[in-house]
Enzyme design. Structure first.
Site, PDB file in Angstrom:
ATOM      1  N   HIS A  11       0.926  -1.141  -0.042  1.00  0.00           N
ATOM      2  CA  HIS A  11       0.001   0.166   0.045  1.00  0.00           C
ATOM      3  C   HIS A  11       0.637   1.159  -0.008  1.00  0.00           C
ATOM      4  O   HIS A  11       1.507   1.513   1.001  1.00  0.00           O
ATOM      5  CB  HIS A  11      -0.937  -0.045   1.102  1.00  0.00           C
ATOM      6  N   GLU A  38       0.385  -0.686  -4.759  1.00  0.00           N
ATOM      7  CA  GLU A  38      -0.662   0.378  -4.830  1.00  0.00           C
ATOM      8  C   GLU A  38      -0.181   1.602  -4.745  1.00  0.00           C
ATOM      9  O   GLU A  38       0.462   1.826  -3.785  1.00  0.00           O
ATOM     10  CB  GLU A  38      -1.717   0.144  -3.955  1.00  0.00           C
ATOM     11  N   ASP A  40      -1.318   5.941  -5.416  1.00  0.00           N
ATOM     12  CA  ASP A  40      -2.168   7.020  -5.558  1.00  0.00           C
ATOM     13  C   ASP A  40      -1.806   8.214  -6.604  1.00  0.00           C
ATOM     14  O   ASP A  40      -0.598   8.542  -6.420  1.00  0.00           O
ATOM     15  CB  ASP A  40      -2.467   7.736  -4.330  1.00  0.00           C
ATOM     16  N   HIS A  52      -1.150  11.109  -2.288  1.00  0.00           N
ATOM     17  CA  HIS A  52      -2.534  10.741  -1.791  1.00  0.00           C
ATOM     18  C   HIS A  52      -3.197  11.754  -1.668  1.00  0.00           C
ATOM     19  O   HIS A  52      -4.439  11.905  -2.122  1.00  0.00           O
ATOM     20  CB  HIS A  52      -2.335   9.770  -0.258  1.00  0.00           C
ATOM     21  N   GLU A 104      -4.360   3.957  -8.278  1.00  0.00           N
ATOM     22  CA  GLU A 104      -5.645   4.523  -7.816  1.00  0.00           C
ATOM     23  C   GLU A 104      -5.756   6.141  -8.176  1.00  0.00           C
ATOM     24  O   GLU A 104      -5.053   6.995  -7.733  1.00  0.00           O
ATOM     25  CB  GLU A 104      -5.752   4.358  -6.349  1.00  0.00           C
TER      26      GLU A 104
HETATM   27  O1  G3P Z   1      -6.628   1.442  -3.113  1.00  0.00           O
HETATM   28  C1  G3P Z   1      -6.902   1.294  -1.567  1.00  0.00           C
HETATM   29  C2  G3P Z   1      -6.806   2.164  -0.491  1.00  0.00           C
HETATM   30  O2  G3P Z   1      -5.632   2.754  -0.994  1.00  0.00           O
HETATM   31  C3  G3P Z   1      -7.837   3.390  -0.681  1.00  0.00           C
HETATM   32  O3  G3P Z   1      -7.600   4.198   0.133  1.00  0.00           O
HETATM   33  O4  G3P Z   1      -7.229   6.383   1.270  1.00  0.00           O
HETATM   34  O5  G3P Z   1      -5.381   4.641   1.080  1.00  0.00           O
HETATM   35  O6  G3P Z   1      -6.247   5.774  -0.864  1.00  0.00           O
HETATM   36  P1  G3P Z   1      -6.568   5.299   0.296  1.00  0.00           P
HETATM   37 MG    MG Z   2      -4.864   4.567  -2.295  1.00  0.00          MG
END
Ligand code: G3P
Ligand code: MG
Length: 238
Positions: A11, A38, A40, A52, A104
Site C-alpha cells: 500500500h 498500490e 495514488d 495521496h 488509484e
Molecule cells: O486503494 C486502496 C486504498 O489505498 C484506498 O484508500 O485512502 O489509502 O487511498 P486510500
Molecule cells: Mg490508495
C-alpha cells in the site's frame, strides 16, 4: 517455486516501512516480496504525480494544493527522509519486470494523461496494470478510452453497489475495505467472476481474517506481514 495464497500488494509502496508513495517505499515493497504495489495518482500543472492527498501539507514540507504547482516546484519538496514526490513515469520505471501495479485515480484530471502514458509505454503488455477509484464514473470513462484495461471500483462499505458497478464496467476486481468485508461478499463476487482485493489490512489478525474469507489480494502497508501470515495460514491448513 510458485508463491501460494493471494496477491500481496504493498500500500502506497510499503508505507509501514518508508515514506508513503515515494521511491524508497516502492523499493521497500519489492524488497519485502510484494507481488504488486498500490499507488495514488494526482495531476499537478504539468505531470502525473504519485501522492495521496490533494494538498502537500501532510506528506511534505510544502503546503497548498499540488494542482497549483509545476513538477519542477514539487520535486524539491521533502516527502520524508529526503525523498521526493515521484512522477508516475519514475514509478513505472522502478518496477521489477514481473511486478504488477494498482494505480488509484484520486481525481478526474488524471484520466487523459494516464491514457497517454500507458498507451505510449505499452505498459499493459509489460505487466499487470489495475486501475481503481472510488469515483466509478471515472472508471467508466476510462473503459471507453481503454476497452481492455483492468479496472476495480473501490468501496468502503457499499459492496453490493460496487458489485453492480463492477458488472457494468466488466471490472477485473472489486477493491474493498477489509473492515466491512465478509465471506458472503467474496463468494458473491467470485460467482460473477470478479476478484476481491482487500485494503488496508495491516495487523496479523486483519490479514488472517482476509485469508479466512478467501480474498484474492491483500493491500497492506506491511507486505512482509502478509507473507508471514500467508505462510502460517498455509501450514495451519495443511
Ligand atoms: O486503494 C486502496 C486504498 O489505498 C484506498 O484508500 O485512502 O489509502 O487511498 P486510500
Ligand atoms: Mg490508495
Amino acid at each position: 517455486m510458485r508463491k501460494q495464497g493471494p496477491l500481496i500488494i504493498g500500500h502506497r509502496g510499503a508505507a509501514g516501512h518508508a515514506p508513503e508513495n515515494t521511491q524508497a517505499s516502492i523499493r521497500a515493497a519489492f524488497d519485502l516480496n510484494a507481488d504488486w504495489i498500490e499507488i495514488d495518482l494526482r495531476m499537478c500543472k504539468d505531470a502525473l504525480i504519485v501522492v495521496h492527498d490533494d494538498t502537500l501539507d501532510r506528506t511534505t514540507n510544502g503546503n497548498g494544493p499540488a494542482a497549483n504547482l509545476n513538477y519542477a516546484e514539487i520535486w524539491p519538496l521533502d516527502a520524508g527522509q529526503g525523498e521526493s514526490i515521484p512522477t508516475l513515469e519514475t514509478v513505472l520505471g522502478l518496477l521489477p519486470e514481473s511486478a504488477g501495479i494498482n494505480i488509484e485515480l484520486k481525481e478526474p484530471q488524471t484520466l487523459a494523461p494516464l491514457v497517454e502514458c500507458l498507451t505510449r509505454r505499452d505498459e499493459c503488455a509489460k505487466r499487470s496494470v489495475l486501475v481503481s477509484s472510488f469515483d466509478w464514473a471515472l472508471l467508466d470513462n476510462l473503459r471507453v478510452r481503454m476497452p481492455a484495461i483492468d479496472l476495480a471500483p473501490l468501496t468502503k462499505r457499499r459492496f453490493t453497489d460496487a458489485m453492480t458497478a463492477a458488472n457494468s464496467l466488466n471490472a477485473y476486481a472489486i477493491n474493498a475495505s477489509h473492515k466491512h468485508l465478509s465471506r458472503k461478499h467474496v463468494t458473491a463476487a467470485h460467482a460473477q467472476q470478479r476478484r476481491v482485493f482487500a485494503y488496508t489490512a495491516n495487523t496479523p489478525k486483519e490479514i488472517a481474517q482476509m485469508l479466512d474469507i478467501g480474498v484474492d489480494g491483500i493491500i497492506s502497508d506491511y507486505p512482509d506481514r502478509v507473507r508471514t501470515t500467508i505462510n502460517a495460514h498455509a501450514n495451519r491448513h495443511r
